[in-house]
Write an enzyme that holds these catalytic residues in place. Structure first.
Site, PDB file in Angstrom:
ATOM      1  N   ASN A 130     -24.934   7.112  12.785  1.00  0.00           N
ATOM      2  CA  ASN A 130     -25.102   5.989  11.860  1.00  0.00           C
ATOM      3  C   ASN A 130     -26.373   5.198  12.179  1.00  0.00           C
ATOM      4  O   ASN A 130     -27.074   4.744  11.272  1.00  0.00           O
ATOM      5  CB  ASN A 130     -23.869   5.081  11.886  1.00  0.00           C
ATOM      6  N   THR A 177     -13.986   4.519  14.231  1.00  0.00           N
ATOM      7  CA  THR A 177     -15.238   4.444  15.005  1.00  0.00           C
ATOM      8  C   THR A 177     -15.015   3.504  16.180  1.00  0.00           C
ATOM      9  O   THR A 177     -14.791   2.314  15.995  1.00  0.00           O
ATOM     10  CB  THR A 177     -16.377   3.920  14.100  1.00  0.00           C
ATOM     11  N   LYS A 183       0.833  -1.208   0.000  1.00  0.00           N
ATOM     12  CA  LYS A 183       0.000   0.000   0.000  1.00  0.00           C
ATOM     13  C   LYS A 183       0.870   1.262   0.000  1.00  0.00           C
ATOM     14  O   LYS A 183       0.618   2.209  -0.750  1.00  0.00           O
ATOM     15  CB  LYS A 183      -0.864   0.017   1.260  1.00  0.00           C
ATOM     16  N   CYS A 243     -20.097   0.129   7.272  1.00  0.00           N
ATOM     17  CA  CYS A 243     -20.352   0.932   8.481  1.00  0.00           C
ATOM     18  C   CYS A 243     -21.677   0.625   9.168  1.00  0.00           C
ATOM     19  O   CYS A 243     -21.687   0.156  10.307  1.00  0.00           O
ATOM     20  CB  CYS A 243     -20.275   2.405   8.127  1.00  0.00           C
TER      21      CYS A 243
END
Ligand code: UGA
Length: 448
Positions: free
Chosen positions: A208, A121, A35, A260
């Site tokens: 959310n 989160t 990455k 999510c």
């Protein structure tokens, strides 16, 4: 300011690139050598509109760099953002192992005061856990802790970061507030909302969960429209005109997916359980969403008049929503699997998610993949819209007529205008469209 961002997933990468874009000097850290190598060259390993362009700009401006070396990255930074994944643990709770291991490494490598901010989160109370851990490992350094949850959506993440509705900052000392105020000084002051850490952590889950509830609500109301004949599009529009309700997130569909909502809604339930609080509404939302894809399969099979053995459908869309290659918890993928196990041949198309889907659906011989939307439609018995890519709206109906005898579209995202589809000679089944009361069909329905 000098900022370190740990983790180059969606949240970490978008945040790092955007912090650089608003003028900070950013170092992004990730354990993956691959990455880091890709990102250093200005390439982006995920599909996210605008991200590559902004990344290349900040690389040219020498505002961002990528490294595997956390020790060097944090040496001179004013603030360290933890933006690593918090996957779903076996019991539904958020798995904090990546967050805590990042905190541990920060503690080991720090030799002067550091501000550590969670962007991942994390459950309410994680800030205190991190503080304790840091103190235990390195009692000689003064660690400041803050929470700054992210509200960006995949598919428009860069735009969401640059134009936020609000920036939530949870901190409990003046020094942290000052540093974070400086980091976000590019944005209007009234967008910034200061609170304590635990509240900031919970705001993310509450947001959310609320949005997921809104979707589950409109999906159930759409079911009611199907039975009563009420017009879901008019209903949802009128509902949204009430400023107390708001127009967004009132599009009915095949159920919410992505990395999510499904995870966070289970996690908030877990937080509630640990605190001996009952969140019955949230439990109902989970139930409501869980089997929605099966309802969609029922709708598709009814459209095939239940003669589905070896019938072929053109499945348009695989990602969990438009403008992303992400297929995590994608309803389209669940629908494809379910249809394939019922011996339906699925000709699947997506604009960005084919490669990810090929891997996920590798065990199904009767699912074929097409990069060209018209090839996916050729000779099918039914066309199904599963993801709301804008480009599907531009589909050429006269070309479809040349490629297939099929004159029926099941639209699980309500992207088309009903009259337009019908005027083009197609039968149109959408979410909320009145179901046939034909007794034959009803009795067949029992068999599915
Ligand atoms: C969501 C939140 O919207 C972001 O604010 C948050 O930062 C992010 O989660 C996160 O926690 O990281 P995201 O998962 O990218 O963002 O996608 P959404 O646009 O929220 O859509 C979630 C699901 O709801 C998708 O499956 C979408 O198709 C569905 N949806 C959305 C509907 O079915 N109807 C709607 O009206 C809106």
């Amino acid at each position: 300011m000098k900022i370190t961002v740990i983790g180059t997933g969606y949240v970490g990468l978008v945040s790092g690139v955007c912090f650089a874009n608003i003028g900070h000097k950013v170092v992004c850290v990730d354990k993956s050598f691959e990455k880091i190598s890709i990102l250093s060259k200005g390439e982006v390993p995920i599909y996210e509109p605008d991200l590559k362009e902004v990344l290349q700009k900040v690389l040219r401006d020498d505002k961002i760099s990528f490294t595997n070396n956390l020790k060097d990255a944090i040496a001179e930074s004013d603030a360290i953002f933890i933006a690593v994944g918090t996957p779903q643990g076996e019991d539904g709770s958020a798995d904090l192992s990546y967050v805590l291991s990042a905190a541990k490494e920060i503690a080991e490598f720090s030799n002067c005061q550091k501000l550590i901010i969670t962007k991942s989160t994390v459950p309410a109370g994680t800030g205190s856990k991190i503080k304790e851990l840091l103190k235990k490992i390195n009692p000689n350094v003064n660690f400041l802790i803050a929470s700054n949850p992210e509200f960006l959506r995949e598919g428009c993440a860069v735009n969401d970061f640059m134009n936020p509705d609000r920036i939530v900052i949870g901190c409990e000392d003046e020094e942290s507030k000052k540093i974070l105020g400086k980091i976000y000084e590019y944005f209007d002051l009234e967008r910034i909302f200061y609170t304590d850490i635990i509240t900031a952590e919970l705001i993310k889950y509450a947001s959310n969960s609320f949005l997921a509830t809104k979707i589950a609500f409109i999906n159930e109301i759409a079911d009611l429209c199907e039975s009563t004949g009420a017009n879901i599009k008019h209903l949802s529009k009128a509902l949204g005109k009430d400023s107390r309700i708001g127009e967004k997130f009132l599009n009915p569909g095949p159920g919410f997916g992505g990395s999510c909502f499904p995870k966070d809604i289970l996690s908030i339930l877990n937080i509630a359980k640990e605190n001996k609080v009952e969140l019955s509404l949230i439990s109902s939302v989970i139930n409501s969403n869980q089997n929605r894809y099966q309802k969609m399969v029922g709708k598709i099979l009814r459209a095939l008049d239940f003669k589905h053995n070896n019938k072929t459908i053109g499945l348009l869309g695989l990602s969990f929503k438009a403008n992303t290659d992400d297929i995590r918890y994608s309803p389209a993928i669940k629908i494809a699997k379910e249809l394939a196990t019922k011996n339906v041949v699925v000709k699947a198309h997506d604009f960005e998610a084919i490669e990810n889907s090929k891997y996920e659906l590798k065990d199904f011989d009767n699912i074929k993949f097409y990069h060209d939307v018209y090839q996916a439609i050729e000779n099918v018995d039914l066309i199904v819209i599963a993801t709301e890519w804008n480009k599907y709206i531009e589909i050429d109906f006269s070309r479809i007529k040349q490629l297939t005898k099929c004159r029926k579209i099941v639209d699980l995202r309500n992207i088309f205008d009903e009259k337009y589809v019908k005027d083009n000679g197609f039968e149109y089944v959408f979410i909320g469209s009145k179901e046939s009361k034909d007794s034959n069909i009803q009795s067949n329905l029992q068999k599915v």
